[in-house]
Design an enzyme around this catalytic site. Structure first.
Site, PDB file in Angstrom:
ATOM      1  N   LYS A  79       0.827  -1.216   0.000  1.00  0.00           N
ATOM      2  CA  LYS A  79       0.000   0.000   0.000  1.00  0.00           C
ATOM      3  C   LYS A  79       0.862   1.267   0.000  1.00  0.00           C
ATOM      4  O   LYS A  79       0.652   2.171  -0.817  1.00  0.00           O
ATOM      5  CB  LYS A  79      -0.950   0.010   1.222  1.00  0.00           C
ATOM      6  CG  LYS A  79      -1.925  -1.162   1.211  1.00  0.00           C
ATOM      7  CD  LYS A  79      -2.865  -1.136   2.389  1.00  0.00           C
ATOM      8  CE  LYS A  79      -2.169  -1.319   3.732  1.00  0.00           C
ATOM      9  NZ  LYS A  79      -1.487  -2.616   3.861  1.00  0.00           N
ATOM     10  N   THR A  80       1.852   1.310   0.895  1.00  0.00           N
ATOM     11  CA  THR A  80       2.734   2.480   0.943  1.00  0.00           C
ATOM     12  C   THR A  80       3.495   2.612  -0.378  1.00  0.00           C
ATOM     13  O   THR A  80       3.621   3.703  -0.948  1.00  0.00           O
ATOM     14  CB  THR A  80       3.714   2.363   2.126  1.00  0.00           C
ATOM     15  OG1 THR A  80       2.949   2.314   3.336  1.00  0.00           O
ATOM     16  CG2 THR A  80       4.672   3.534   2.172  1.00  0.00           C
ATOM     17  N   ARG A 232       6.567  -8.295   1.765  1.00  0.00           N
ATOM     18  CA  ARG A 232       7.465  -7.877   2.859  1.00  0.00           C
ATOM     19  C   ARG A 232       8.125  -9.095   3.500  1.00  0.00           C
ATOM     20  O   ARG A 232       9.324  -9.077   3.785  1.00  0.00           O
ATOM     21  CB  ARG A 232       6.702  -7.093   3.923  1.00  0.00           C
ATOM     22  CG  ARG A 232       7.583  -6.767   5.139  1.00  0.00           C
ATOM     23  CD  ARG A 232       6.886  -5.920   6.181  1.00  0.00           C
ATOM     24  NE  ARG A 232       6.655  -4.576   5.693  1.00  0.00           N
ATOM     25  CZ  ARG A 232       5.517  -3.898   5.882  1.00  0.00           C
ATOM     26  NH1 ARG A 232       4.520  -4.443   6.546  1.00  0.00           N
ATOM     27  NH2 ARG A 232       5.398  -2.683   5.413  1.00  0.00           N
TER      28      ARG A 232
HETATM   29  N1  LIG Z   1       4.006  -5.457  -5.905  1.00  0.00           N
HETATM   30  C1  LIG Z   1       5.219  -5.431  -5.360  1.00  0.00           C
HETATM   31  N2  LIG Z   1       6.311  -5.679  -6.094  1.00  0.00           N
HETATM   32  C2  LIG Z   1       7.526  -5.696  -5.541  1.00  0.00           C
HETATM   33  N3  LIG Z   1       7.766  -5.438  -4.229  1.00  0.00           N
HETATM   34  C3  LIG Z   1       6.725  -5.165  -3.458  1.00  0.00           C
HETATM   35  C4  LIG Z   1       5.406  -5.130  -3.975  1.00  0.00           C
HETATM   36  N4  LIG Z   1       4.561  -4.818  -2.973  1.00  0.00           N
HETATM   37  C5  LIG Z   1       5.307  -4.665  -1.876  1.00  0.00           C
HETATM   38  N5  LIG Z   1       6.615  -4.880  -2.160  1.00  0.00           N
HETATM   39  C6  LIG Z   1       7.721  -4.847  -1.202  1.00  0.00           C
HETATM   40  O1  LIG Z   1       7.192  -5.107   0.089  1.00  0.00           O
HETATM   41  C7  LIG Z   1       7.574  -4.103   1.000  1.00  0.00           C
HETATM   42  C8  LIG Z   1       6.379  -3.755   1.850  1.00  0.00           C
HETATM   43  O2  LIG Z   1       5.437  -3.024   1.086  1.00  0.00           O
HETATM   44  P1  LIG Z   1       4.654  -1.766   1.688  1.00  0.00           P
HETATM   45  O3  LIG Z   1       5.471  -1.093   2.737  1.00  0.00           O
HETATM   46  O4  LIG Z   1       4.206  -0.948   0.553  1.00  0.00           O
HETATM   47  O5  LIG Z   1       3.422  -2.513   2.362  1.00  0.00           O
HETATM   48  P2  LIG Z   1       2.152  -1.874   3.095  1.00  0.00           P
HETATM   49  O6  LIG Z   1       0.954  -2.490   2.439  1.00  0.00           O
HETATM   50  O7  LIG Z   1       2.263  -0.394   3.088  1.00  0.00           O
HETATM   51  O8  LIG Z   1       2.291  -2.446   4.565  1.00  0.00           O
HETATM   52  P3  LIG Z   1       1.700  -1.825   5.954  1.00  0.00           P
HETATM   53  O9  LIG Z   1       0.234  -2.161   5.973  1.00  0.00           O
HETATM   54  O10 LIG Z   1       2.465  -2.564   7.013  1.00  0.00           O
HETATM   55  O11 LIG Z   1       1.989  -0.361   5.931  1.00  0.00           O
HETATM   56  C9  LIG Z   1       8.107  -2.948   0.168  1.00  0.00           C
HETATM   57  O12 LIG Z   1       9.310  -2.479   0.651  1.00  0.00           O
HETATM   58  C10 LIG Z   1       8.375  -3.495  -1.206  1.00  0.00           C
HETATM   59  O13 LIG Z   1       9.765  -3.677  -1.375  1.00  0.00           O
HETATM   60 MG   LIG Z   2       2.524   0.927   4.657  1.00  0.00          MG
END
Ligand SMILES: Nc1ncnc2c1ncn2[C@@H]1O[C@H](COP(=O)(O)OP(=O)(O)OP(=O)(O)O)[C@@H](O)[C@H]1O
Ligand SMILES: [Mg+2]
Length: 359
Positions: A79-80, A232
């Site tokens: 998401k981030t 992650r």
């Molecule tokens: N579609 C993708 N392709 C490649 N890497 C990804 C992808 N999605 C996430 N990642 C990797 O996973 C890690 C975690 O993603 P992210 O921080 O965006 O998750 P999030 O959904 O924001 O989690 P949270 O709910 O804990 O905030 C990122 O650093 C990224 O490297």
């Molecule tokens: Mg996040």
């Protein structure tokens, strides 16, 4: 019958868990380096990518600011990452804040009034914003205007403040907790799903490239199968396997190296860790597969009730290994099979009983 009586609380994960989906300090440092920078680099989530691509392209073509976007999904699914990609694709600056950081409407007013035209405002954990801030956000999203209240009591006056058009990107692990008036103000809502093993393999290969680690396809497959559908976790397991490969071998990750490394870290073939297995083992061996109350189960594994409920159970339920029933926790036939045990006669999982779970 509804086996899952409890709500799907966002699980605050124990920070020291290798397979927990929340980000610890090390993750946060590495994640910045591993984040895909544009939609083309973003792996998987085909539908979301296709739809978002249309939304952003159309806005660009119109020379307009993109519509507000809501991203929902479990921790660690991207998401981030996607919020930063939205800003990058729009060539717009991004401001990052979170629901818990905005406790007063005034905090939000200060942020909103300092936005530049077209800026992306990323509001993480948007479901945890305070009520007054939320109500201010309604008007800001719809009319690009906020009423700043000056003074108190009968003498208080509302001073309207025009805002430049901006794109709000809200993220939540609990879309169901958002009040409908807030949800309805997003022009586009994307629900992120858990990743397929093949997609996680691509994530692992990409990350290995960036980390300068050599990995076989079979090694990547071994890690992806234990990553709980979560990029992650895949990236974190990759780093631990890399450590093992450097210390115990020549640094090259093969299937055997990956399996041996994850064995050392007690992450099993299905992605269960020590706590997950302790819970299942207690449920099967001490309570014959249940039903058993959560508190009793927690005492049996020597953990807090909350830890079992919020850290171990969501994944076990999702994997179809454990069911939450009105009478207590129950092991499914798959749980007996996963631990290599035989269900006693008359229990779900014993021969002839499997249909109870539609298995
Ligand atoms: N579609 C993708 N392709 C490649 N890497 C990804 C992808 N999605 C996430 N990642 C990797 O996973 C890690 C975690 O993603 P992210 O921080 O965006 O998750 P999030 O959904 O924001 O989690 P949270 O709910 O804990 O905030 C990122 O650093 C990224 O490297
Ligand atoms: Mg996040």
């Amino acid at each position: 019958m509804n086996w899952d009586e409890t709500t799907d609380e966002a699980a605050p994960q124990a920070a020291d868990r290798l397979v927990g989906a929340s980000a610890d300090g090390e993750d946060q440092a590495v994640e910045a380096a591993l984040r895909p920078k544009d939609l083309d680099e973003f792996i998987g989530q085909e539908k979301v990518r296709e739809q978002l691509d249309l939304v952003l392209r159309a806005a660009r073509a119109r020379g307009a600011t993109a519509d507000h976007v809501l991203l929902s999904g479990a921790p660690g699914l991207g998401k981030t990452t996607l919020s930063m990609i939205i800003a990058a694709e729009m060539a717009a600056p991004i401001r990052i804040t979170s629901g818990p950081a905005i406790q007063h409407a005034g905090d939000l007013a200060a942020i909103l009034s300092s936005l530049q035209e077209g800026e992306v405002l990323f509001l993480d954990e948007i479901h945890r914003m305070s009520r007054p801030a939320e109500e201010m956000l309604y008007m800001a999203m719809e009319d690009f205007r906020v009423d700043v209240i000056v003074g108190k009591g009968p003498g208080a006056t509302a001073i309207p403040l025009e805002l430049p058009p901006f794109t709000l990107v809200g993220a939540t692990t609990r879309a169901g907790l958002l009040p409908p008036p807030l949800r309805d103000r997003f022009g586009f809502t994307a629900h992120m799903e858990f990743y397929e093993p093949a997609e996680l393999e691509r994530v692992i290969h990409r990350s290995a490239g960036l980390l300068d680690v050599e990995i076989d396809p079979a090694g990547a497959a071994e890690i992806s199968g234990r990553s709980r559908g979560t990029p992650r976790i895949a990236n974190r397991l990759l780093r631990r396997v890399r450590d093992y490969a450097q210390v115990k071998a020549d640094g090259h990750i093969t299937r055997d190296i990956a399996a041996a490394a994850l064995g050392v870290y007690e992450v099993d073939g299905r992605g269960l860790d020590r706590l997950d297995r302790a819970v299942l083992e207690a449920l099967l061996k001490l309570f014959g597969g249940g039903p058993v109350g959560l508190s009793t189960l927690a005492v049996a594994v020597g953990e807090e009730r909350e830890t079992v409920e919020e850290v171990a159970e969501p994944f076990l339920v999702r994997e179809g290994l454990l069911a939450r029933t009105p009478r207590g926790r129950v092991a499914t036939p798959a749980a007996w099979a996963h631990l290599g045990l035989t269900a006693p006669q008359g229990k779900p999982g014993a021969s002839g009983q499997a249909d109870l779970f539609g298995a």
